[in-house]
Design an enzyme around this catalytic site. Structure first.
Site, PDB file in Angstrom:
ATOM      1  N   TYR A  32      15.081  52.653  54.687  1.00 51.97           N
ATOM      2  CA  TYR A  32      15.248  52.013  53.379  1.00 51.97           C
ATOM      3  C   TYR A  32      15.489  50.523  53.514  1.00 51.97           C
ATOM      4  O   TYR A  32      15.700  50.002  54.616  1.00 51.97           O
ATOM      5  CB  TYR A  32      16.398  52.679  52.608  1.00 51.97           C
ATOM      6  N   ARG A  51      11.265  43.877  58.116  1.00 54.91           N
ATOM      7  CA  ARG A  51      12.271  44.788  58.691  1.00 54.91           C
ATOM      8  C   ARG A  51      11.939  46.234  58.338  1.00 54.91           C
ATOM      9  O   ARG A  51      12.127  47.134  59.169  1.00 54.91           O
ATOM     10  CB  ARG A  51      13.669  44.418  58.208  1.00 54.91           C
ATOM     11  N   ARG A  99      10.716  73.528  57.080  1.00 54.57           N
ATOM     12  CA  ARG A  99      11.895  72.992  57.764  1.00 54.57           C
ATOM     13  C   ARG A  99      11.787  73.201  59.258  1.00 54.57           C
ATOM     14  O   ARG A  99      12.051  74.281  59.783  1.00 54.57           O
ATOM     15  CB  ARG A  99      13.203  73.604  57.245  1.00 54.57           C
ATOM     16  N   HIS A 101      12.352  70.606  62.851  1.00 56.12           N
ATOM     17  CA  HIS A 101      12.721  69.251  63.266  1.00 56.12           C
ATOM     18  C   HIS A 101      11.484  68.416  63.607  1.00 56.12           C
ATOM     19  O   HIS A 101      11.417  67.238  63.305  1.00 56.12           O
ATOM     20  CB  HIS A 101      13.649  69.284  64.482  1.00 56.12           C
ATOM     21  N   LYS A 146      16.985  50.763  59.943  1.00 55.21           N
ATOM     22  CA  LYS A 146      17.709  50.927  58.670  1.00 55.21           C
ATOM     23  C   LYS A 146      17.379  52.323  58.144  1.00 55.21           C
ATOM     24  O   LYS A 146      16.535  52.499  57.247  1.00 55.21           O
ATOM     25  CB  LYS A 146      17.328  49.812  57.686  1.00 55.21           C
ATOM     26  N   GLU A 178      29.236  45.433  64.227  1.00 57.11           N
ATOM     27  CA  GLU A 178      29.005  44.994  62.840  1.00 57.11           C
ATOM     28  C   GLU A 178      29.995  45.725  61.962  1.00 57.11           C
ATOM     29  O   GLU A 178      30.950  46.335  62.461  1.00 57.11           O
ATOM     30  CB  GLU A 178      27.557  45.261  62.425  1.00 57.11           C
ATOM     31  N   LEU A 202      22.347  46.320  62.834  1.00 58.55           N
ATOM     32  CA  LEU A 202      21.205  46.051  61.962  1.00 58.55           C
ATOM     33  C   LEU A 202      20.938  44.542  61.970  1.00 58.55           C
ATOM     34  O   LEU A 202      21.875  43.753  61.814  1.00 58.55           O
ATOM     35  CB  LEU A 202      21.526  46.511  60.536  1.00 58.55           C
TER      36      LEU A 202
HETATM   37  N1  PDD Z   1      23.500  47.289  53.889  1.00 57.87           N
HETATM   38  N2  PDD Z   1      24.660  46.259  58.734  1.00 57.87           N
HETATM   39  C1  PDD Z   1      24.612  47.414  58.065  1.00 57.87           C
HETATM   40  C2  PDD Z   1      25.032  48.667  58.760  1.00 57.87           C
HETATM   41  C3  PDD Z   1      24.182  47.438  56.722  1.00 57.87           C
HETATM   42  O1  PDD Z   1      24.139  48.608  56.047  1.00 57.87           O
HETATM   43  C4  PDD Z   1      23.833  46.211  56.084  1.00 57.87           C
HETATM   44  C5  PDD Z   1      23.358  46.145  54.655  1.00 57.87           C
HETATM   45  C6  PDD Z   1      23.894  45.020  56.832  1.00 57.87           C
HETATM   46  C7  PDD Z   1      23.518  43.681  56.245  1.00 57.87           C
HETATM   47  O2  PDD Z   1      22.121  43.541  56.135  1.00 57.87           O
HETATM   48  P1  PDD Z   1      21.466  42.608  55.010  1.00 57.87           P
HETATM   49  O3  PDD Z   1      22.056  41.257  55.180  1.00 57.87           O
HETATM   50  O4  PDD Z   1      20.008  42.620  55.331  1.00 57.87           O
HETATM   51  O5  PDD Z   1      21.802  43.209  53.665  1.00 57.87           O
HETATM   52  C8  PDD Z   1      24.307  45.084  58.154  1.00 57.87           C
HETATM   53  C9  PDD Z   1      22.903  47.391  52.582  1.00 57.87           C
HETATM   54  C10 PDD Z   1      23.232  46.270  51.652  1.00 57.87           C
HETATM   55  C11 PDD Z   1      23.206  48.770  52.018  1.00 57.87           C
HETATM   56  O6  PDD Z   1      23.101  49.714  52.794  1.00 57.87           O
HETATM   57  O7  PDD Z   1      23.514  48.909  50.834  1.00 57.87           O
END
Ligand code: PDD
Length: 287
Positions: A32, A51, A99, A101, A146, A178, A202
């Site tokens: 996403y 990304r 279903r 994997h 992501k 992070e 991320l």
């Molecule tokens: N999340 N690290 C993680 C684990 C994240 O879920 C996010 C953002 C970021 C920051 O990435 P960016 O600057 O591209 O938004 C870092 C989004 C906002 C969410 O899951 O809602």
């Protein structure tokens, strides 16, 4: 009720239906993006779509759309949504199948785009900063993807909610990776530091903007591993994300960060970020 996009159709959210056999539902088998929109202009759209491509490559799923097609879909959702500022949530799953994997042989991915309200942090939060806690980073080793399978992030984020805090900062083998839903910067001896991009975090779009702004404004900065001790001794700690923008952490595990107030570099970066956002909204590029 917002208009959403689902597999080629635009329809009201309450009419949208997917199969219970969707692998996004069964396995969290999808990726996403969250793309901020200011004054109906998507912010860093190309970077978000790049990304998305990297995440799709990471899970071996063919991109169902070209960048131009994505752009058209996102623009149509923005046009139909309420509000000048929005957060476009976009997700692609491997689709519905038996279903198992293993990947199904022939399957259509599920494409879903949903406009969300985008509410930047309240002025009080910007001025007072937020509290955060730390926790061991117990996620997998592909945090650069992501992925919609966010259970570890959900559990880690809830730890901070339970503690009355805004975010959980994650430590892996003694080093900062992070936050549960944000990237983290620290200021040590006047230098802005961020963990380098790797499979352990991320690659945030806001992270890139902040580093570009640091360069443009002559703020000394470096990307290098940050030890837990440096995090705890930091003069400033910041969170960045598409929804939080840049926020100061002023309390960490119950201890004040620096003097317990947002620091001078945060104030400089926050102002630079707001200026940059407004510049982008007028269609100009970074100086
Ligand atoms: N999340 N690290 C993680 C684990 C994240 O879920 C996010 C953002 C970021 C920051 O990435 P960016 O600057 O591209 O938004 C870092 C989004 C906002 C969410 O899951 O809602």
């Amino acid at each position: 009720m917002p208009t959403i996009h689902l597999n080629g159709q635009f329809l009201p959210l309450e009419e949208a239906r997917i199969s219970v056999m969707d692998r996004g539902f069964l396995f969290g088998d999808g990726v996403y993006e969250v793309i901020p929109v200011y004054s109906r202009r998507p912010f860093r759209l190309h970077e978000h779509l790049a990304r998305l491509q990297a995440s799709l490559d990471g899970i071996r799923l063919t991109n169902p759309h070209t960048p131009r097609e994505w752009e058209n879909l996102v623009v149509r959702i923005i046009e139909q949504a309420e509000g000048e500022d929005q957060g476009i949530y976009l997700q692609v799953t491997r689709g519905a199948g038996p279903r198992d994997h293993a990947f199904p042989k022939e399957v259509q991915p599920t494409v879903f785009i949903l406009p969300l309200a985008l509410i930047p942090p309240a002025r009080e939060l910007v001025e007072s900063g937020v509290a955060a806690i730390t926790a061991p980073d117990n996620r997998w080793l592909r945090c650069d993807i992501k992925a919609t399978s966010l259970l570890p992030n959900v559990l880690l984020r809830q730890l901070s909610v339970d503690a009355g805090c805004a975010e959980t900062l994650l430590l892996r083998e003694g080093f900062l990776s992070e936050g549960s839903a944000s990237n983290v910067f620290v200021v040590a001896e006047g230098v802005l530091l961020a963990p380098p991009k790797s499979n352990l975090m991320l690659p945030g779009i806001t992270y890139d903007v902040v580093l570009e702004l640091a360069r443009a404004h002559g703020i000394a900065h470096a990307t290098r591993p940050i030890h837990e001790n440096e995090l705890r001794a930091a003069e400033e700690v910041w969170l960045t994300s598409s929804t939080k923008e840049v926020l100061a952490v002023t309390t960490l595990d119950g201890q004040p960060v620096g003097d317990g107030r947002p620091g001078p570099l945060f104030r400089k970066m926050h102002a630079a970020y707001q200026d940059y956002k407004h510049t982008v909204m007028r269609g100009k590029e970074i100086a």
